[in-house]
Design an enzyme around this catalytic site. Structure first.
Site, PDB file in Angstrom:
ATOM      1  NE  ARG A   1      -2.835   0.725   3.601  1.00 42.51           N
ATOM      2  CZ  ARG A   1      -2.965   0.905   4.820  1.00 42.51           C
ATOM      3  NH1 ARG A   1      -4.891   0.559   4.848  1.00 42.51           N
ATOM      4  NH2 ARG A   1      -2.745   1.159   6.155  1.00 42.51           N
TER       5      ARG A   1
ATOM      6  NE  ARG B   1      -0.927  -1.407  11.272  1.00 42.01           N
ATOM      7  CZ  ARG B   1      -1.140  -0.572   9.999  1.00 42.01           C
ATOM      8  NH1 ARG B   1      -0.027  -0.891   9.514  1.00 42.01           N
ATOM      9  NH2 ARG B   1      -2.074  -0.739   9.550  1.00 42.01           N
TER      10      ARG B   1
HETATM   11  P1  AMP Z   1      -5.464   2.358  11.399  1.00 40.65           P
HETATM   12  O1  AMP Z   1      -5.623   3.529  10.903  1.00 40.65           O
HETATM   13  O2  AMP Z   1      -6.338   2.271  12.166  1.00 40.65           O
HETATM   14  O3  AMP Z   1      -5.192   1.001  10.567  1.00 40.65           O
HETATM   15  O4  AMP Z   1      -4.749   2.966  12.981  1.00 40.65           O
HETATM   16  C1  AMP Z   1      -3.112   3.222  12.780  1.00 40.65           C
HETATM   17  C2  AMP Z   1      -2.171   3.525  14.276  1.00 40.65           C
HETATM   18  O5  AMP Z   1      -3.877   4.796  14.695  1.00 40.65           O
HETATM   19  C3  AMP Z   1      -2.525   1.674  15.441  1.00 40.65           C
HETATM   20  O6  AMP Z   1      -2.250   0.208  14.940  1.00 40.65           O
HETATM   21  C4  AMP Z   1      -2.783   2.140  17.001  1.00 40.65           C
HETATM   22  O7  AMP Z   1      -1.643   2.518  16.844  1.00 40.65           O
HETATM   23  C5  AMP Z   1      -3.239   3.402  16.578  1.00 40.65           C
HETATM   24  N1  AMP Z   1      -4.652   3.384  16.562  1.00 40.65           N
HETATM   25  C6  AMP Z   1      -6.358   3.320  15.747  1.00 40.65           C
HETATM   26  N2  AMP Z   1      -7.165   2.945  16.039  1.00 40.65           N
HETATM   27  C7  AMP Z   1      -6.877   2.697  17.742  1.00 40.65           C
HETATM   28  C8  AMP Z   1      -7.907   2.548  18.831  1.00 40.65           C
HETATM   29  N3  AMP Z   1      -8.991   2.417  18.779  1.00 40.65           N
HETATM   30  N4  AMP Z   1      -7.287   2.526  19.860  1.00 40.65           N
HETATM   31  C9  AMP Z   1      -5.924   2.008  19.968  1.00 40.65           C
HETATM   32  N5  AMP Z   1      -5.159   3.270  19.328  1.00 40.65           N
HETATM   33  C10 AMP Z   1      -5.451   2.872  17.879  1.00 40.65           C
END
Ligand code: AMP
Length: 215
Positions: free
Chosen positions: A124, A167
């Protein structure tokens, strides 16, 4: 209407959110996007979240929940993308709903095998200016490395192989158990996310429309 989109990193939550929000007039609440913009703006919240986001760990629940609660208005129509991410956050969301005299209409799960998620994440690329998503395998960015909007197309730091794997482990351990939690509430629907994005959108809309027609 309040929808929750669940799925592993790379399952297509961002892409599907855009289509669903446009079709159903929902406000997109994507916690990952909010953290990235807070980090870019070097805000106090961004400073606190930065290390967690960089290393693929979950940001502490209290910071996330406060941030989400502050953005959900009673009577609003939302699509939650990336929240809740664990059982404690699901409980906090239930509390927010009770407080707002609202309810989650549906939890949609984008089901994708881990190998496919890793492939999608590491290939990506994203425009740093408009957020347009590219993929070096299926939708390569222009050779100039610049998006149509003029922004620079880059790999997200947490899409490196090592952090993407981390992740996905966090997802398996903490987020996947939410499927059982919401199944018990009978608002859970799973959709095969390995297909073409337009087919996944059609499947999601079909689930939403079916549920709406029963009300
Ligand atoms: P994403 O874009 O949804 O993949 O999120 C990127 C990163 O943001 C994640 O790997 C976490 O570090 C943080 N993050 C996003 N949403 C959450 C959540 N609901 N709780 C905790 N960390 C979050």
């Amino acid at each position: 209407m309040i929808l929750v989109l669940l799925g592993a990193p790379g399952a297509g939550k961002g892409t599907q959110s855009k289509s669903l929000c446009a079709r159903y007039g929902l406000t997109h609440l994507a916690t990952g996007d909010i953290f990235r913009s807070e980090i870019a703006a070097k805000s106090a919240l961004g400073e606190k979240a930065s290390e967690y986001v960089k290393t693929g760990k979950l940001v502490p629940d209290n910071l996330v929940t406060e941030m989400v609660a502050g953005r959900i208005e009673p009577g609003g129509k939302y699509l939650l993308d990336g929240f809740p991410r664990n059982l404690a956050q699901a409980q906090s969301l239930a509390d927010i709903m009770t407080h707002n005299k609202a309810a989650i209409d549906m939890v949609l799960y984008l089901d994708l095998a881990r190998e496919e998620a890793i492939k999608r994440l590491t290939s990506r690329r994203i425009c740093g200016k408009c957020g347009e998503v590219y993929n070096v395998l299926t939708q390569p960015p222009p050779a100039s490395g610049l998006c149509a909007c003029g922004g620079k197309i880059e790999q997200r730091a947490d899409d490196s192989v090592e952090t993407a794997q981390k992740r996905l482990m966090v997802f398996d351990d903490l987020t996947k158990p939410l499927a059982a939690y919401y199944k018990a509430e009978q608002i859970f629907r799973s959709v095969d996310a390995a297909r073409d994005p337009s087919q996944v959108t059609a499947a999601l809309c079909s689930e939403i429309d079916k549920a709406a027609s029963k009300v």
